[in-house]
Design an enzyme around this catalytic site. Structure first.
Site, PDB file in Angstrom:
ATOM      1  N   LYS A 139       0.795  -1.229   0.000  1.00 42.29           N
ATOM      2  CA  LYS A 139       0.000   0.000   0.000  1.00 42.29           C
ATOM      3  C   LYS A 139       0.830   1.283   0.000  1.00 42.29           C
ATOM      4  CE  LYS A 139      -4.339  -1.574   0.341  1.00 42.29           C
ATOM      5  NZ  LYS A 139      -5.453  -1.165  -0.523  1.00 42.29           N
TER       6      LYS A 139
ATOM      7  N   ASP B  15      -8.938  -0.790   6.225  1.00 38.86           N
ATOM      8  CA  ASP B  15      -8.987  -2.071   6.925  1.00 38.86           C
ATOM      9  C   ASP B  15      -7.635  -2.399   7.549  1.00 38.86           C
ATOM     10  OD1 ASP B  15     -11.655  -3.104   6.622  1.00 38.86           O
ATOM     11  OD2 ASP B  15     -11.253  -3.293   4.489  1.00 38.86           O
TER      12      ASP B  15
END
Length: 365
Positions: A73, A105
């Site tokens: 990410k 998340d």
């Protein structure tokens, strides 16, 4: 158009390999290469998996350590934040720190918080119900403010968007919807570095023509959009099959592909927390519908078994990362596997790349 080849949660779209789009900007890789902690993550060949899957060679892109974090990410967050802060300064709003707001998340929120800390900005991260407390603690340790939401991921996104309306706040969300598309597009561009690395690593391994199939875990679809962009923007090269993998309890892309339109689904509990998303990103959807050959949904037990198998072969992979193996294994080796193998164009000499999007440290469940 989709076709169902068995009772397995599966959808296939003939003709996806002929779909084409524009490439990602080349300067993204240059940006990442200049970062102090940048290094290409490993592409590990695992002959045991090739034998298991009945193909020629299998490589796993190991994202267990990327820019100091245990997931891919940071590639998207770093590029998007760089672009957003540059635009803010160009518009005359750069005199003080901004607050970077996001919902997560786990992995994306931690990446945003890490970049905010390194760049002297603030971070406010909204976390949905069901995220492990240790994942929340990891975000807090990046000096971010965390708001825990009593609801699913989609509700956390809504609350983050409302909070980002405050002065000096910037929403850095890795999903898009009508009216909010520029920053998610930058995030997708950031993921293109991962694909560029795979090209170089496969060439070094003697695979000059690229893979025959790439299997990618999917939440809202941003990583899959980057993968589709990379492989469907090559006009003169052989196109690989592209497979998306989701939890059965949050199969929003599979459901959308089956219906031929972007839809939301009600999500349930899953150990694949980073994939527990109910609505595909609006900018990802045209790429997923156009360029994905197939989609499959898997139960948590399949992902857990794949993670154990990868660990035994020396690859650290959390439930989300291991989904790439679990989904392809289920598709090829389950009932109706011969039909799905033909739909994906796989044979005994095929080269497969599995995107293991996180390490075990990213998901402490």
């Amino acid at each position: 158009m989709t076709e169902n080849l068995s009772c397995l949660p599966w959808s296939a779209r003939p003709g996806a390999r002929a779909w084409r789009c524009a490439p990602a900007p080349a300067e993204v890789r240059d940006f990442h290469s200049a970062l102090p902690d940048y290094a290409a993550t490993p592409l590990t060949e695992l002959p045991a998996l090739a034998q298991d899957l009945g193909v020629g060679r299998v490589f796993v892109k190991d994202e267990s350590h990327r820019l100091g974090l245990p997931a891919f990410k940071a590639l998207g967050a770093s590029w998007a934040i760089h672009r957003a802060l540059a635009e803010r300064a160009a518009n005359g709003h750069g005199s003080g720190p901004a607050t970077l707001v996001t919902a997560t998340d786990g992995n994306h929120g931690r990446a945003v918080a890490r970049m905010a800390r390194l760049l002297g900005q603030h971070a406010h991260v909204f976390v949905p119900q069901g995220v492990h407390p240790r994942a929340v603690t990891a975000i807090v340790e990046e000096q971010a403010k965390v708001t825990e939401v009593q609801g699913p991921y989609d509700e956390a996104v809504r609350q983050a968007a409302r909070a980002a309306a405050a002065p000096d706040a910037i929403l850095v969300q890795d999903t898009a919807w009508p009216g909010y598309e520029q920053i998610p597009a930058w995030i997708v561009e950031g993921y293109s570095t991962l694909c560029a690395e795979i090209d170089e690593q496969l060439t070094a391994a003697g695979v000059a023509e690229g893979p025959d199939l790439v299997s990618v875990p999917v939440g809202v679809g941003s990583l899959a959009q980057a993968v589709v962009t990379h492989y469907r923007s090559r006009l003169s090269e052989r196109a690989p099959a592209l497979l998306s993998v989701e939890p059965e309890s949050a199969a929003c892309v599979l459901e959308s592909l089956a219906l031929g339109a972007l839809v939301s689904v009600t999500t349930g509990k899953t150990s694949m927390a980073g994939l527990n998303c109910g609505t595909p990103s609006s900018i990802a959807w045209p790429y997923l519908y156009g360029g994905l050959d197939a989609a499959v949904a898997i139960p948590d037990a399949d992902s857990a078994r794949a993670a154990v198998d990868l660990a035994g072969l020396g690859v650290s992979s959390g439930p989300c990362g291991a989904a790439a193996l679990a989904g392809l294994r289920t598709a090829l080796n389950g009932v109706g596997g011969d039909d799905r193998r033909r739909a994906l164009g796989l044979g005994p000499s095929s080269v497969v790349v599995l995107l293991s999007s996180e390490g075990t440290a990213a998901n402490p469940l």
